[in-house]
Design an enzyme around this catalytic site. Structure first.
Site, mmCIF file in Angstrom:
data_model
loop_
_atom_site.group_PDB
_atom_site.id
_atom_site.type_symbol
_atom_site.label_atom_id
_atom_site.label_comp_id
_atom_site.label_asym_id
_atom_site.label_seq_id
_atom_site.Cartn_x
_atom_site.Cartn_y
_atom_site.Cartn_z
ATOM 1 N N ALA C 237 0.817 -1.212 0.000
ATOM 2 C CA ALA C 237 0.000 0.000 0.000
ATOM 3 C C ALA C 237 0.855 1.268 0.000
ATOM 4 O O ALA C 237 2.084 1.212 -0.011
ATOM 5 C CB ALA C 237 -0.957 -0.023 1.182
ATOM 6 N N HIS C 238 0.192 2.398 0.066
ATOM 7 C CA HIS C 238 0.794 3.729 -0.005
ATOM 8 C C HIS C 238 1.812 3.957 1.107
ATOM 9 O O HIS C 238 1.619 3.541 2.240
ATOM 10 C CB HIS C 238 -0.300 4.783 0.106
ATOM 11 C CG HIS C 238 -1.085 4.676 1.369
ATOM 12 N ND1 HIS C 238 -0.735 5.343 2.512
ATOM 13 C CD2 HIS C 238 -2.194 3.966 1.676
ATOM 14 C CE1 HIS C 238 -1.601 5.066 3.462
ATOM 15 N NE2 HIS C 238 -2.504 4.227 2.989
ATOM 16 N N SER C 239 2.892 4.608 0.760
ATOM 17 C CA SER C 239 3.889 5.098 1.721
ATOM 18 C C SER C 239 4.631 3.994 2.461
ATOM 19 O O SER C 239 5.288 4.248 3.464
ATOM 20 C CB SER C 239 3.246 6.045 2.751
ATOM 21 O OG SER C 239 2.612 7.112 2.090
ATOM 22 N N VAL C 240 4.514 2.769 1.973
ATOM 23 C CA VAL C 240 5.291 1.677 2.574
ATOM 24 C C VAL C 240 6.749 1.823 2.167
ATOM 25 O O VAL C 240 7.057 2.295 1.068
ATOM 26 C CB VAL C 240 4.734 0.308 2.115
ATOM 27 C CG1 VAL C 240 5.688 -0.837 2.448
ATOM 28 C CG2 VAL C 240 3.363 0.069 2.742
ATOM 29 N N SER C 257 1.862 2.873 5.049
ATOM 30 C CA SER C 257 2.837 3.519 5.924
ATOM 31 C C SER C 257 3.654 2.562 6.777
ATOM 32 O O SER C 257 4.324 2.987 7.720
ATOM 33 C CB SER C 257 2.156 4.565 6.827
ATOM 34 O OG SER C 257 1.497 5.536 6.026
#
Lengths: 343, 343, 343
Positions: C237-240, C257
């Site tokens: 997912a986003h910002s990982v 994250s």
């Protein structure tokens, strides 16, 4: 684009605490923010970072006080942040609104105004495509489909024949809509493939993330209702109904004929067995396995899923099971000793 | 198309109970059925709906009595329903049986009679494609592949080089066949990528649903045997063997070198660890985690998977664990009291 | 290609035990090997097959003795096997190093030397593509992307706009890089879509398997660091942030994250909840559900994940829970009897 903090507060319906005349260049995360940027706190976990961030201002809920920094105070900081990013930073692509020479449009296709069809798209016979809809390269639309207006279908996504896709729908890359579901009638020796003559209906304002499959019904329809959002790598089987504004997060799987209510949240990697009903507003935690109907307005967790408070107690008890086993062994011995003494 | 109930009963080898002369327009689900249509009951859950449905007739097993409606009585209603839908409602697409101008066919490709290759297909060098096979738009076939006859490969599915695909195989959209598997040899600092010089063999009558990956072997082959059906979003790793007529349902994952017998059913979201053997006819319930070899003819459930009866008892016990913990605490106190009294 | 056993030992830095002059035709698995071929044993499970295999020689670790067959003795047989396959059997495809006529290259694209772009590829405006990189048929690269050198992107994979892909990266078919993540701000009635103006960065030497999605960040970036390997059907997912040389196996999901350290191994079908940190060198067993930060250098298992030794005890205790329940019931009766006697 520059905006003053006061302008941004006005835009999102919030209030300024501190100097509203400072100029904001854009939005950055609380960890990465540089001077001149605004950041936001929507997750309690990050509240203590307000004093550390280099951002010049913070979008924050009313309970945040005394930060020493100018605040944009608003009831829903996450929503305000999204609106400000959209205003200041979200450059929308300029689509050519033409049909690329390398696209294939079969006979009897009706195209609305301002449609963009990129190269290597295939649109089957008798389809209709609404105004301003964009089909990115490599998209396949089978025959007899109806696609609404202002819809975006991203590269290499596939819509099988005779499906209906609403307005303002987003279908991301490599998602597959309307494939036949996993249906086989055992005939004693092998399997007879169930013909899937039903369809899939995706209503308005639905988002479908990459690599997700929404199967068609064998008879009747699979229906994703208005405003529902389906994460990536999700499997939605035949004849499922997903209610309005329901969220299904990544890698979840919904078996055939399940009916999910409105405003339900199903967190990631959850599985729901076939033919179940899930009531409105219910929340199901991540990695759950739902094996029974769930009532509305509940919060459930685990596999098999239970009310979340109970499941959390079960998890805690499982973590202490080895000690409990030792206790039970010891008790067994003690009770035997007591019994012997009492003889 | 209209058929009398008697004609349909003859077609599927069943008997009519009631008026066989009524005309049937098609098949609908028991919930949605309208007058003039036939419906079916194959799941006990829906039996009580026979009296409510608006259908004019019902396909039902011999144990269903006195419905008040004409019945088409047959031992396997689900199979009969599928055959009647195929007869009356399943319009097969008419493929052009040509090579579209926008397709790319590399050198030395052998094409059977009646092959259809849609636009934007790529077929690599030295492939052979059997009679009447259909490659939908955007399909990629790597070099040196052998594709059988009457096979359908749906839009944007990918077959890597040197794979073998049988006759009457269906590969749905965005499935990936023959990609190298996840194999890395740690060399002390980083990883050395295992070269995958083996292949993937898909035998006759196999179905593979959308977005599924069947990896190739590093050496030797990954083999999906005749009549097996693989659901959507399934991961089958290198050197796996899936037996004849075995079913693997959506989102399951089979790790490297697993050997699965014939007529096995693996329900959705199950994982099987590497190098295991699963015996013929075994059934594994949904969301199971298989960590040991499983014998033939068993029914297993859970993670780690156990015989289903045992696992169900464990689930029941887990649900009552918090109460049990309280009981054990109380017993501990009581035993201590008893011990004190006995001193 | 033929090599003597001594030549192969020299090539991989090993020693010969037995006749080094025998000629080796290639590598085969221990089960399938024929005369003239070399095989290898890297998994203890197969050690007892050394005497059964028809291979003419075996790559084995120093602890393997007295096989009766010539051995290529080396500390890391798995690595040696991979190197020998690469040497003898891994035919690299000869790409044309041209831009196919059926590809679409938008304006202002910079192409390195020796780039191969196959038909039906779409490369958006302002992209740069490094030397010798190969874009297979049907690949989509959005505008403003930077793709490194010696990178391979397999058929129908999709890279959304403004992503950065390093050198020697492999992205397999139908993987999706840089799609917006599942982000919605509830606005009281429905959802406001979070604009994703961040990016995805894939560093050098990363492999991404088929049908995997690596989402872009809403702000900032999602980053897969140098040498990491991501299995098939994984959701990131986003910002990982995924650390260097970290392995994430098939069907795992990493929520928004999450920060994962270097040299971590996450086995298949695992889920990691949002905003967590996982320390360097940690190993997480298959089908785990990570709900808390994990320290470095640990080995964890289960859902919720625990230290593996503890989790194994819990699994053992769960398997005996029904018996334990019976024991507790019996103890309760016995204690009541004792209490009555003591009254």
């Amino acid at each position: 684009m520059k905006k003053t903090l006061t302008e941004l507060a006005d835009y999102v319906g919030g209030k300024v605490a501190g100097d509203g005349s400072i100029e904001i260049l854009g939005v950055m995360t609380i960890e990465d923010a540089a001077e001149g940027y605004i950041t936001f706190v929507s997750n309690q976990k990050y509240e203590n970072m307000i004093n550390e961030t280099k951002a010049s201002a913070v979008i924050a809920a009313p309970h945040i006080k005394n930060s020493g920094k100018p605040l944009l105070v608003v009831d829903n900081p996450y929503l305000a942040y999204a609106k400000i990013v959209d205003l200041m930073m979200n450059v929308k692509p300029a689509h050519p609104k033409t049909i690329a020479p390398g696209a294939t449009i079969d006979k009897n296709v009706s195209l609305g105004n301002g449609v963009t069809i990129y190269p290597n798209v295939f649109v089957g016979a008798n389809c209709s495509i609404g105004d301003n809809t964009v089909l990115y390269p490599g998209v396949y639309i089978g025959e007899d489909c109806k696609i609404g207006s202002d819809t975006e279908i991203f590269p290499n996504a596939v819509v099988y024949k005779a499906c209906s896709i609403g307005n303002r729908v987003t279908i991301h890359s490599n998602a597959v809509i309307g494939s036949p579901s996993f249906g086989y009638a055992p005939d004693g020796k092998t399997y007879y493939k169930i013909p899937h003559v039903g369809t899939t209906v995706i209503e308005d304002d639905v988002d479908i993330e990459p690599n997700t499959t929404i199967s068609r019904a064998a008879l009747g329809e699979t229906r994703i209702k208005k405003g529902a959002k389906i994460g990536c790598l999700v499997a939605v089987a035949h004849s499922v109904e997903v209610g309005e504004n329901t969220l299904i997060v990544a890698q979840s799987g919904i078996a055939g004929s399940v009916k999910i209510g409105n405003n339900v949240t199903i967190a990631g990697q959850t599985g729901v067995s076939g033919h179940l009903k899930i009531g409105d507003n219910t929340v199901i935690g991540g990695r759950s396995g739902v094996a029974n109907d769930l009532p509305p307005n509940g919060v459930f967790l685990g596999a098999p899923a239970m009310p979340i408070k109970k499941m959390r107690k079960c998890y805690a008890a499982i973590a202490r099971l080895p000690e409990m086993r030792d206790t039970v062994k010891e008790l067994t011995k003690k009770v035997a000793t007591l019994e012997n003494k009492m003889k």
